[in-house]
Motif scaffolding. Sequence first.
Motif, short mmCIF file in Angstrom:
data_model
loop_
_atom_site.label_atom_id
_atom_site.label_comp_id
_atom_site.label_asym_id
_atom_site.label_seq_id
_atom_site.Cartn_x
_atom_site.Cartn_y
_atom_site.Cartn_z
N LEU A 12 41.37 41.58 45.67
CA LEU A 12 41.03 41.32 47.30
C LEU A 12 41.91 41.75 48.12
O LEU A 12 41.85 42.44 49.24
N ALA A 13 43.19 41.56 48.06
CA ALA A 13 44.27 41.93 48.84
C ALA A 13 44.57 43.64 48.62
O ALA A 13 44.73 44.03 50.04
N LYS A 15 41.89 45.45 48.51
CA LYS A 15 40.85 45.86 49.24
C LYS A 15 41.02 45.90 50.59
O LYS A 15 39.92 46.03 51.54
N GLY A 16 42.25 45.35 51.27
CA GLY A 16 42.47 45.13 52.64
C GLY A 16 42.30 43.80 53.38
O GLY A 16 42.30 43.77 54.47
N ASN A 17 41.90 43.01 52.48
CA ASN A 17 41.69 41.41 53.00
C ASN A 17 42.92 40.77 53.07
O ASN A 17 43.95 41.06 52.25
N HIS A 18 43.22 39.99 54.09
CA HIS A 18 44.58 39.00 53.99
C HIS A 18 44.01 37.89 53.11
O HIS A 18 43.06 37.14 53.45
N VAL A 19 44.79 37.67 51.92
CA VAL A 19 44.38 36.49 51.00
C VAL A 19 45.56 35.62 51.13
O VAL A 19 46.74 35.88 50.92
N ASN A 46 49.56 42.17 51.47
CA ASN A 46 48.19 41.06 52.15
C ASN A 46 48.17 40.08 51.43
O ASN A 46 47.20 39.18 51.79
N ASP A 88 37.64 33.44 56.74
CA ASP A 88 36.21 33.87 56.40
C ASP A 88 35.64 33.07 55.56
O ASP A 88 34.44 32.69 55.19
N THR A 108 33.06 28.55 57.75
CA THR A 108 33.70 29.25 56.48
C THR A 108 32.72 29.22 55.47
O THR A 108 32.14 28.46 55.19
N GLU A 356 29.83 40.49 46.76
CA GLU A 356 29.42 40.79 48.20
C GLU A 356 28.14 41.45 48.33
O GLU A 356 27.47 40.76 49.50
#
Length: 365
Positions: A12-13, A15-19, A46, A88, A108, A356
């Motif tokens: 997930l990180a 892929k650009g998400n903040h985890v 991230n 999110d 959330t 997703e």
Amino acid sequence: MFVSKHHYAVELARKGNHVYFLNPPNYEHRDFSETVEIKPSNFHSNLFLIQDNILFPFNIKFHFIGLFHLLIRRHVKEILRKINKPVDIVWSFDMAQVYPLNYFVDSTIKIFHPVDYPFNKTAIGAARGAQFIFSTAKEILEKYEGYKVPKQFINHGIAGDFLTEEKRQKSGNTIRVGFSGNLLRNDIDRNTLLAIILDNQEIVFEFWGSYEFKDANLSGSNDEVSINFINELRRSKNVILHGPVSTGMLAKSLQCMDAFLICYDLTVKNANGPNYHKVIEFISTGKVTISNNITTYKDEPELIQMITERENNRSLPALFKKVTADLSFYNSVSLQEKRIAFAGDNTYNKQIGRIETILSLQRKG
């Protein structure tokens, strides 16, 4: 050694998400000035690690669950305050119900993702507050039928380290059989495993995973029976104990094996029989896996060779003999290609894409 939740966090990180990965609570903390700490991880810029330093005895959870959750609720608020931005999605693999999902804000999206079989009310209750439930086995999903939310089977993912096109060549003609996982788990069928090792002295058995209690980052027993089992492995001349290793090292090492062995006793309480994370890692090498019964793969003999019985493993030694005596067939090029292709279709990146899509369709609907 990483399990599903770690791999998902890293992917997930990427892929650009903040985890923000929530570690198990630290109940030995004595610095009252910092109850929640957020630190960078060493895996991706991230990805951050949350350390929740609880200031009360953790064992009250087992005696006064209401009081425990009242105190934990305050910690959840502190965690969200420290993150200091809207969250999110909360994605929970927590079957111990340490951090109830309904303690997080209503805005959330809440995902519950059990990967082990739920044997008690606590594990079933851990899904309370979830809007979506995903799992690695249909038998696990059936245990959560009481929750009227979307449920979906998502197989275990495979980390990119295991999908390298560079296949390592083993040295010599000796057959090498691999086993990965926590050797201190009490659901390992120790008698059958030791019998297979003893009866196949010409084969080298290599083990990756914790065999000392200090290295067991997951559940494990440190009783006399477990210690005796480990000592028997140590005394066996055809056994190599590697201990826990990184994902990358494990991926490279598995490439040198001729076959893999899975040997759990499904009659033991808390045995995780429907599916195992290691299966997809073994399959990714293309080499054959010999196993106790795993319901998720019961109709996939080309992927894994297993016994049909679930009540005992008496026929596993004979199956092991049969397969290892004819590896030219069980490791044929066509079978290896099918296994590698199956693993390639179950990367963590692809599993996240499937999830997703499900979230998107359900929200639109």
